[in-house]
Each structure stands twice: as C-alpha cells, then as structure tokens.
Write an enzyme that holds these catalytic residues in place. Sequence first.
Site, PDB file in Angstrom:
ATOM      1  N   CYS A  96       0.817  -1.209   0.000  1.00 33.70           N
ATOM      2  CA  CYS A  96       0.000   0.000   0.000  1.00 33.70           C
ATOM      3  C   CYS A  96       0.861   1.274   0.000  1.00 33.70           C
ATOM      4  O   CYS A  96       1.483   1.594  -0.989  1.00 33.70           O
ATOM      5  CB  CYS A  96      -0.975  -0.034   1.177  1.00 33.70           C
ATOM      6  SG  CYS A  96      -2.375   1.097   0.997  1.00 33.70           S
ATOM      7  N   HIS A 203      -3.878  -6.238   2.131  1.00 37.81           N
ATOM      8  CA  HIS A 203      -3.705  -6.200   3.575  1.00 37.81           C
ATOM      9  C   HIS A 203      -4.136  -7.544   4.143  1.00 37.81           C
ATOM     10  O   HIS A 203      -4.626  -8.414   3.439  1.00 37.81           O
ATOM     11  CB  HIS A 203      -4.537  -5.063   4.181  1.00 37.81           C
ATOM     12  CG  HIS A 203      -4.086  -3.708   3.758  1.00 37.81           C
ATOM     13  ND1 HIS A 203      -2.860  -3.201   4.100  1.00 37.81           N
ATOM     14  CD2 HIS A 203      -4.682  -2.755   2.998  1.00 37.81           C
ATOM     15  CE1 HIS A 203      -2.724  -1.988   3.586  1.00 37.81           C
ATOM     16  NE2 HIS A 203      -3.818  -1.690   2.911  1.00 37.81           N
TER      17      HIS A 203
END
Length: 243
Positions: A96, A203
């Site tokens: 990310c 994630h």
Amino acid sequence: MSTYTLSFAHLYGDLMNTYGDYGNFIAFNYYAKKIGVQTEYHLVSLDDKFDAEAFDFALFGGGQDYEESIVAEDLKYKVDDIKDYIENNGPLLAICGGFQLLGHYIEMADGSKVDGISVMDHYTTNMYQDNLTVLKGQRLTGNIVIKNNDTHEEYHGFENHQGRTFLGKDERALGTVISGNGNNGMDKTEGVIYKNVYGSYFHGPIFTRNGNLAKRLLVTSLERKYPGIDWHSQLEAIETESF
C-alpha cells in the site's frame, strides 16, 4: 545456533503498520525456522540508516496519509541506499503506502501531492477518467483474488485504498485481477514486480493468507545470500499454512 541467518529490515514499522503488516514478518519467520534458518528483525525508522549491504529482506508496510507524509520526508535521506538495494536484486515486499512511496508521487485524499523517491516508475493518483470526465476517486475496498501471470498461482486478500496506481517502465503486475479492483480499478493489474521487489495493496497481511508467496520470497532471499543450496525443495516439503 542456526548456520544460516537472514537479516530482515522493517522500514518504518512503527509508523507504517496500520493494517498489521508486521504479520508478513511473522509468516516469513515461521517458514524460515521450519527449514532451520534464523531471522534477525531490525526496525529501520526515522533518522535511521538503511544499509543496502546489511539486509537480506525488507518490508515496507502501509499507513495513513499523515504518517505517509512524514515518512516521505525521511525517505529523502535513504533514497540512494534503497535504490542500491533494489538494483542489486534485494528482495523487498512493499504494501500500500510503501508501494506508493517507491514510485514518483502520490496524490492524497485532500488533493495534496506527496513526492515518492522514484526508485521505481509507477505513480499514484486520486483521480480517474470515466467517459472523458475526470472524477475524484472513490475508495477501492473489498476482497480480491488475482492470478500471477508467471507462476499461475492465485493470491487472495483484502484491499482498502483510495490511491490509484499506474505501473511504468520495466514494471509488471504481481497478478491479473480475477475479482476485486486492483491497482486502479481500470486495467486489471494488481501490485507490481520489479527485479526482486514485490508490491501489493493486499492487507491482511498478504504472506499470512498466501504462504506460497511467502515461501517464494524466502527462497529468493536465501538463494541470493546462500547460493548453491536447493532451498526450493526444502520449502516445497513444508506445508503451506493459513494464519
């Protein structure tokens, strides 16, 4: 005492760990120990030096916009060493915000622009074009499945990001989106592979749900430091876990 040791660097793990990205180290360490390899964990944060020759694997996790802007300022003092590490085939997992900061720039949710360190050729925008109209991007969230075009492995995860990343020169996607949004919700790419850098918006974290990828990058690290040993066969014999 193990004969084989890998030095693991966690870049800004005290700031860029919003979604439990430390779990990637837990999974990496788990598989390493299964084959008798010791890992040494090192937090590399603000004002710390990143020694390109000292580490065998690096993790760069995700964070909120505020933390990301702080890290961006500090990264300016580490850019040469990080570039040396990457260009010398150092294995690195970037998630990310970490993925975004390795590129040219990031447009934040409030419209501000944060410079990345341009050690890779992607960029991240907060806008997208629909029917020739430029629109402000909505968050890309939900479960996601991708297929790695090189290995044909499928990776499963959860994405939650507003930035839309577009890959550049010499970069290829970690995988093609089967279901979900991916890097930008438009071109069916998810993540990035450049040399031994693997970036993703997964994630969860990605290694805990995708042990096949964790083992693949562990083998990459071991072959780089300890060539001539069949690490692949040793890890193939270890059952892939879901944490």
